[in-house]
Design a protein around this motif. Structure first.
Motif, short mmCIF file in Angstrom:
data_model
loop_
_atom_site.label_atom_id
_atom_site.label_comp_id
_atom_site.label_asym_id
_atom_site.label_seq_id
_atom_site.Cartn_x
_atom_site.Cartn_y
_atom_site.Cartn_z
N LEU A 121 0.81 -1.22 0.00
CA LEU A 121 0.00 0.00 0.00
C LEU A 121 0.84 1.27 0.00
CD1 LEU A 121 -2.89 -1.04 2.42
CD2 LEU A 121 -2.87 -1.02 -0.09
N GLU A 122 2.05 1.21 0.59
CA GLU A 122 2.91 2.40 0.56
C GLU A 122 3.24 2.78 -0.89
OE1 GLU A 122 3.46 -0.34 2.26
OE2 GLU A 122 3.63 0.20 4.40
N THR A 140 1.38 2.04 -3.47
CA THR A 140 0.13 2.52 -4.06
C THR A 140 -0.10 3.99 -3.76
OG1 THR A 140 -0.80 0.31 -3.83
CG2 THR A 140 -2.36 2.10 -4.22
N ARG A 141 0.21 4.41 -2.55
CA ARG A 141 0.04 5.82 -2.19
C ARG A 141 0.97 6.71 -2.99
NH1 ARG A 141 -3.58 3.56 -0.22
NH2 ARG A 141 -4.32 4.38 -2.20
N GLU A 170 10.98 1.83 -2.17
CA GLU A 170 10.20 2.39 -1.06
C GLU A 170 11.03 2.48 0.21
OE1 GLU A 170 7.00 3.52 -1.33
OE2 GLU A 170 7.29 3.14 -3.46
N GLU A 191 -0.47 6.96 -6.40
CA GLU A 191 -1.63 7.86 -6.36
C GLU A 191 -1.19 9.32 -6.38
OE1 GLU A 191 -5.76 7.69 -4.01
OE2 GLU A 191 -4.01 7.88 -2.70
N ALA A 192 -0.15 9.64 -5.61
CA ALA A 192 0.35 11.02 -5.57
C ALA A 192 0.85 11.45 -6.94
CB ALA A 192 1.46 11.14 -4.53
#
Length: 244
Positions: free
Chosen positions: A12-13, A15-16, A151, A19-20
């Motif tokens: 999810l990190e 994915t964020r 990441e 998204e940004a």
């Protein structure tokens, strides 16, 4: 319009971050929704990972049909499940590798991909050939990086990507550089400024292509190849994907 970005891995990190990048690229009025599937690999670095992530991608497209998505972006540089996704929606579906290659072909005669582990070279060579870009892609430069390293240690990852991007320009005669991992989105602008050639992040390219296609009112052709799957039942873990 609403663009649903599907990160095929379950980190999810990442994915964020995707998204940004998508929101920065999108114009005012475009809603960006970025998701990961409920199940699948934490990262995608092999054929095994790629094939096993596809049911999750298709599930998110099916959900998007209920969420009112106007377009979809598949945010993994192998474009996993892209063709199958086009069968289950009329909305445009854009892969980030596909988008980066097509955009690069409009900006440069020769370009290179800088990506992660050496083991994915063959996967990317096959993908590039499938898009008809073999003559345009002068090199695929791999690094020792795993996807999740980007990441966990972005500064070290930046240095490694930067070094190979510079070699691509200086040694391979690349006139543009494509970032071969969705997690590299933050590197594009600074690399472009330093190298003096277009540096293309696939997430940004895919969002802009998706906006343009929706603006034109175009839908995925359902004449033959991308028409809905034939009606049939599925069993076992795939039971929920039945079309009967």
């Amino acid at each position: 319009m609403k663009i649903k970005i599907i990160n095929p891995n379950t980190t999810l990190e990442m994915t964020r971050g995707i998204e940004a990048a998508g929101r920065l690229a999108a114009r005012p009025g475009t809603e960006i929704l970025a998701v990961s599937p409920e199940s699948g690999p934490a990262s995608i670095e092999s054929y095994y990972d790629e094939y096993l992530c596809i049911p999750g991608v298709l599930d998110e497209v099916r959900k998007g049909e209920q969420e009112g998505a106007d377009a979809y972006v598949i945010a993994c540089y192998g474009d996993p499940g892209l063709q199958a996704a086009r069968e289950v929606t009329e909305a445009p579906v854009v892969g980030i590798a596909e988008a980066s290659l097509y955009m690069a072909s409009m900006l440069a005669a020769r370009f290179s991909i800088v990506t992660v582990l050496p083991r994915i070279r063959t996967m990317l060579e096959e993908m590039v050939d499938g898009y008809g870009m073999t003559r345009r892609v002068v090199s695929i430069r791999t690094t020792p990086l795993c996807v999740l390293d980007i990441e966990e240690d972005p500064e070290h990852s930046w240095q490694m990507v930067r070094d190979d991007a510079r070699r691509a320009v200086e040694e391979d005669d690349a006139e543009a550089v494509l970032l071969g991992c969705a997690g590299m989105a933050d590197f594009a602008n600074s690399l472009e400024e330093e190298l003096g050639v277009p540096v293309i992040d696939g997430v940004v390219a895919a969002v802009k292509f998706a906006e343009g296609i929706v603006d034109l009112g175009k839908k995925t052709s359902k004449l033959k190849t991308y028409k809905p799957p034939e009606k049939k039942g599925f069993t076992g873990a795939m039971k929920g994907f039945g079309t009967a």
